[in-house]
Design an enzyme around this catalytic site. Structure first.
Site, PDB file in Angstrom:
ATOM      1  N   VAL A  28       0.837  -1.201   0.000  1.00  0.00           N
ATOM      2  CA  VAL A  28       0.000   0.000   0.000  1.00  0.00           C
ATOM      3  C   VAL A  28       0.877   1.258   0.000  1.00  0.00           C
ATOM      4  O   VAL A  28       0.733   2.142  -0.848  1.00  0.00           O
ATOM      5  CB  VAL A  28      -0.963  -0.009   1.217  1.00  0.00           C
ATOM      6  N   PRO A  76      -1.230  -7.706  10.499  1.00  0.00           N
ATOM      7  CA  PRO A  76      -1.547  -9.133  10.338  1.00  0.00           C
ATOM      8  C   PRO A  76      -2.518  -9.624  11.410  1.00  0.00           C
ATOM      9  O   PRO A  76      -2.804  -8.914  12.373  1.00  0.00           O
ATOM     10  CB  PRO A  76      -0.174  -9.809  10.508  1.00  0.00           C
ATOM     11  N   LYS A  99     -14.284   0.112   5.289  1.00  0.00           N
ATOM     12  CA  LYS A  99     -13.180  -0.653   4.694  1.00  0.00           C
ATOM     13  C   LYS A  99     -13.381  -2.156   4.922  1.00  0.00           C
ATOM     14  O   LYS A  99     -13.318  -2.965   3.988  1.00  0.00           O
ATOM     15  CB  LYS A  99     -11.852  -0.181   5.307  1.00  0.00           C
ATOM     16  N   ASN A 109     -14.526  -5.099   1.863  1.00  0.00           N
ATOM     17  CA  ASN A 109     -13.831  -6.357   1.592  1.00  0.00           C
ATOM     18  C   ASN A 109     -14.716  -7.565   1.897  1.00  0.00           C
ATOM     19  O   ASN A 109     -14.695  -8.563   1.183  1.00  0.00           O
ATOM     20  CB  ASN A 109     -12.527  -6.436   2.395  1.00  0.00           C
ATOM     21  N   ARG A 126     -28.315  -3.983 -10.758  1.00  0.00           N
ATOM     22  CA  ARG A 126     -28.188  -4.006  -9.292  1.00  0.00           C
ATOM     23  C   ARG A 126     -27.088  -4.964  -8.856  1.00  0.00           C
ATOM     24  O   ARG A 126     -26.535  -4.859  -7.778  1.00  0.00           O
ATOM     25  CB  ARG A 126     -29.518  -4.444  -8.645  1.00  0.00           C
ATOM     26  N   GLY A 162      -7.808 -15.502  -2.630  1.00  0.00           N
ATOM     27  CA  GLY A 162      -6.635 -15.415  -1.755  1.00  0.00           C
ATOM     28  C   GLY A 162      -6.308 -13.957  -1.527  1.00  0.00           C
ATOM     29  O   GLY A 162      -7.183 -13.100  -1.629  1.00  0.00           O
ATOM     30  N   CYS A 215      -6.004  -9.599   2.144  1.00  0.00           N
ATOM     31  CA  CYS A 215      -7.015  -8.872   2.910  1.00  0.00           C
ATOM     32  C   CYS A 215      -8.336  -9.583   3.178  1.00  0.00           C
ATOM     33  O   CYS A 215      -8.873  -9.449   4.274  1.00  0.00           O
ATOM     34  CB  CYS A 215      -7.288  -7.556   2.207  1.00  0.00           C
ATOM     35  N   LYS A 219      -8.285 -12.087   6.123  1.00  0.00           N
ATOM     36  CA  LYS A 219      -7.867 -11.382   7.340  1.00  0.00           C
ATOM     37  C   LYS A 219      -8.967 -10.417   7.815  1.00  0.00           C
ATOM     38  O   LYS A 219      -9.309 -10.383   8.996  1.00  0.00           O
ATOM     39  CB  LYS A 219      -6.588 -10.606   7.000  1.00  0.00           C
TER      40      LYS A 219
HETATM   41  C1  UGA Z   1      -8.802  -6.488  -2.212  1.00  0.00           C
HETATM   42  C2  UGA Z   1      -9.885  -5.470  -2.610  1.00  0.00           C
HETATM   43  O1  UGA Z   1     -10.350  -5.765  -3.941  1.00  0.00           O
HETATM   44  C3  UGA Z   1      -9.338  -4.033  -2.578  1.00  0.00           C
HETATM   45  O2  UGA Z   1     -10.384  -3.114  -2.846  1.00  0.00           O
HETATM   46  C4  UGA Z   1      -8.770  -3.770  -1.176  1.00  0.00           C
HETATM   47  O3  UGA Z   1      -8.204  -2.469  -1.104  1.00  0.00           O
HETATM   48  C5  UGA Z   1      -7.685  -4.801  -0.886  1.00  0.00           C
HETATM   49  O4  UGA Z   1      -8.263  -6.135  -0.935  1.00  0.00           O
HETATM   50  C6  UGA Z   1      -7.148  -4.534   0.498  1.00  0.00           C
HETATM   51  O5  UGA Z   1      -7.918  -4.525   1.453  1.00  0.00           O
HETATM   52  O6  UGA Z   1      -5.963  -4.213   0.601  1.00  0.00           O
HETATM   53  P1  UGA Z   1      -6.734  -7.621  -3.485  1.00  0.00           P
HETATM   54  O7  UGA Z   1      -6.891  -8.689  -2.469  1.00  0.00           O
HETATM   55  O8  UGA Z   1      -5.412  -6.996  -3.673  1.00  0.00           O
HETATM   56  O9  UGA Z   1      -7.770  -6.407  -3.197  1.00  0.00           O
HETATM   57  O10 UGA Z   1      -7.167  -8.178  -4.932  1.00  0.00           O
HETATM   58  P2  UGA Z   1      -8.583  -8.600  -5.565  1.00  0.00           P
HETATM   59  O11 UGA Z   1      -8.581  -8.201  -6.984  1.00  0.00           O
HETATM   60  O12 UGA Z   1      -9.706  -8.113  -4.751  1.00  0.00           O
HETATM   61  O13 UGA Z   1      -8.532 -10.184  -5.514  1.00  0.00           O
HETATM   62  C7  UGA Z   1      -8.690 -10.923  -4.316  1.00  0.00           C
HETATM   63  C8  UGA Z   1      -8.982 -12.371  -4.643  1.00  0.00           C
HETATM   64  O14 UGA Z   1     -10.265 -12.495  -5.246  1.00  0.00           O
HETATM   65  C9  UGA Z   1      -7.999 -12.999  -5.630  1.00  0.00           C
HETATM   66  O15 UGA Z   1      -7.660 -14.287  -5.190  1.00  0.00           O
HETATM   67  C10 UGA Z   1      -8.779 -13.058  -6.933  1.00  0.00           C
HETATM   68  O16 UGA Z   1      -8.363 -14.095  -7.785  1.00  0.00           O
HETATM   69  C11 UGA Z   1     -10.180 -13.295  -6.410  1.00  0.00           C
HETATM   70  N1  UGA Z   1     -11.224 -12.906  -7.382  1.00  0.00           N
HETATM   71  C12 UGA Z   1     -11.413 -11.616  -7.714  1.00  0.00           C
HETATM   72  C13 UGA Z   1     -12.033 -13.897  -7.905  1.00  0.00           C
HETATM   73  O17 UGA Z   1     -11.900 -15.084  -7.578  1.00  0.00           O
HETATM   74  N2  UGA Z   1     -13.011 -13.549  -8.787  1.00  0.00           N
HETATM   75  C14 UGA Z   1     -13.218 -12.244  -9.147  1.00  0.00           C
HETATM   76  O18 UGA Z   1     -14.172 -11.985  -9.941  1.00  0.00           O
HETATM   77  C15 UGA Z   1     -12.393 -11.264  -8.601  1.00  0.00           C
END
Ligand code: UGA
Length: 464
Positions: free
Chosen positions: A14, A91, A219, A223, A259, A272, A275, A278
């Protein structure tokens, strides 16, 4: 207060990208990232940055040494700054009360103490790390308890919504910027100062101001709801598999409803990242502490569904091999938790790899961005029954997909990197042992094409 210098405490996923975009968009402001981890800082100052994010390197190269600096001298960076972002990691606690669920705020607390010890004039302190509701209050307590006479602090909440792999784009074009603070005039002034920084590149309608606790809870809530969407579509994917429906088609139909929207409906091996798990664990902990067991149970189901999804995929692989993968060579394509990142945090690939190693398979792994040392490190952690030496003998890491798949019995695709959709699968098929299997955990491959070539294919959310 005119903001001339900004300090970001914490040079991680970040802090680094946020500081870089701030420096890019505010050439008149000096932005310094400080971190006590000397290795990380020297990497930020080198040609090989500690994290991979599309476009990050270009921005760092453009601004570094001009108005973007990376240092281990936190005391100086803090003392010179007008505004300080706390972007350290939080963490899950691994000890004591709330172990396994509550967030460990040690680094946030350390940052607050460092600010108190190094400040000689008024500061705006902005909490960017994901924190439990009311953390801003605890930062204020620490700052006030250690305050030097005549110095005042304004503590604001400004949660980060960037996703890894698209961090720069998310920072440049955010859906919204959320700023939480108090309603007294000093806090309102501080919120205006912070807004004026974002207004340089974000339209004012996208800047939302709320009270501090609403901002903090938003926040966690964002998530949790994003993860809940994923568990919902993944739950439907299980149903698709037994009914013969296609989860991609279902997602398209669902997403056409304005919607619902088409975003975040891609069924997958399971989510995975740093965030989702967690933050939901933390939400569950907060609900339990506040005596809301039904609410805690609701969010727990989102996590349970994610475990089920990973486990279902793992069992699918085992079933195809009649529960015997011992001695088989299996290629794992992708190890990062999603494409366009080198991060392996909570990556479903780890779950699948450990299961296969535990069953005695030999793994040939390729990921375009994850370093070999990182793969070996996470797979050697004692979750498998094997000891780390045996694990390391059973793994070979390759630097391209063709070498990784050669002489294997099966390919398991764990990360949806774009390059995996355009590989020459005919060539790959010829180099593999027969019968050759493809297990697509990312739901991005053209299964019909693969089947035509001769592969036995299995994926997520597609009927038999
Ligand atoms: C997530 C949130 O999307 C961010 O808005 C937030 O700021 C961030 O956590 C955080 O709290 O720091 P991130 O975990 O980096 O971001 O990435 P994502 O794109 O959200 O993906 C998370 C997981 O969801 C990945 O494993 C991805 O493969 C999965 N995913 C995402 C899916 O399985 N399907 C989808 O349609 C989208």
């Amino acid at each position: 207060m005119v903001i001339r210098k900004i300090c970001c405490i914490g040079g991680g996923y970040v802090g680094g990208p946020t500081a870089s975009v701030l420096a890019l968009k505010c050439p008149d402001i000096e932005v310094t990232v400080c971190d006590t981890n000397a290795k990380k800082i020297s990497e930020w100052n080198s040609d090989k940055l500690p994290i991979f994010e599309p476009d990050l390197e270009d921005i760092v190269k453009l601004c570094r040494g001009k108005n973007l600096f990376f240092t281990t001298n936190c005391e100086r960076a803090i003392s010179e700054a007008d505004l300080i972002f706390i972007s350290v990691n939080t963490p899950i606690k691994t000890f004591g009360h709330g172990k396994g669920k509550a967030l460990d705020l040690q680094h946030v607390e350390d940052a607050a103490r460092m600010i108190a010890a190094s400040s000689k004039r008024n500061k705006i302190v902005v909490e960017k790390s994901t924190v439990p509701v009311r953390a801003a209050e605890s930062i204020s307590h620490i700052l006030k308890a250690n305050q030097i006479d005549g110095i005042s602090y304004q503590v604001l909440s400004n949660p980060e919504f960037l996703a890894e792999g698209s961090a720069i784009n998310d920072l440049l074009y955010p859906d919204r910027v959320l700023i939480g603070g108090g309603d007294d005039s000093d806090s309102v002034d501080a919120m205006n100062e912070l807004s004026s920084i974002y207004k340089r590149w974000v339209s004012k309608e996208k800047i939302i101001t709320t009270d501090t606790w609403s901002s903090e809870l938003s926040k966690l809530g964002a998530n949790a709801i994003l993860a809940q969407r994923l568990s919902s579509i993944n739950a439907l994917s299980a149903l698709c598999e037994v009914t013969g429906a296609d989860v991609n088609q279902v997602a398209t139909a669902l997403g056409a409803d304005s919607r619902i929207s088409p975003n975040f409906l891609h069924a997958n091996i399971g989510f995975g990242g740093r965030c989702f798990q967690k933050d939901i664990l933390n939400l569950i902990y907060i609900c339990e502490c506040l005596n809301l067991p039904e609410v805690a149970h609701y969010w727990q189901n989102v996590l349970d569904m994610n475990e089920y999804q990973k486990n279902r995929f793992a069992r699918k692989i085992m079933r195809s091999f009649y529960n015997t993968v011992h001695g088989k060579r299996i290629a794992l394509l992708g190890f990062a938790f999603k494409k366009n990142t080198c991060d392996v945090k909570e990556s479903p690939a780890i779950y699948i790899a450990k299961m296969l190693l535990d069953e005695g398979a030999a793994l040939q792994i390729y990921d375009p961005k994850v370093e070999e040392s990182q793969i070996l490190k996470v797979l050697s952690k004692p979750v498998t029954s094997n000891d780390s030496e045996i694990v390391q003998q059973a793994i070979t890491v390759f630097s391209d997909a063709y070498a990784a798949t050669k002489d294997t019995h099966a390919i398991v695709v764990c990360t949806g990197w774009d390059e995996f959709t355009s590989l020459d699968y005919k060539k790959i098929y010829e180099s593999m042992l027969k019968p050759a299997y493809v297990f697509d955990g990312t739901n991005v491959l053209d299964l019909r094409e693969l089947a035509k070539i001769g592969f036995h294919v299995e994926s997520i959310g597609k009927g038999p």
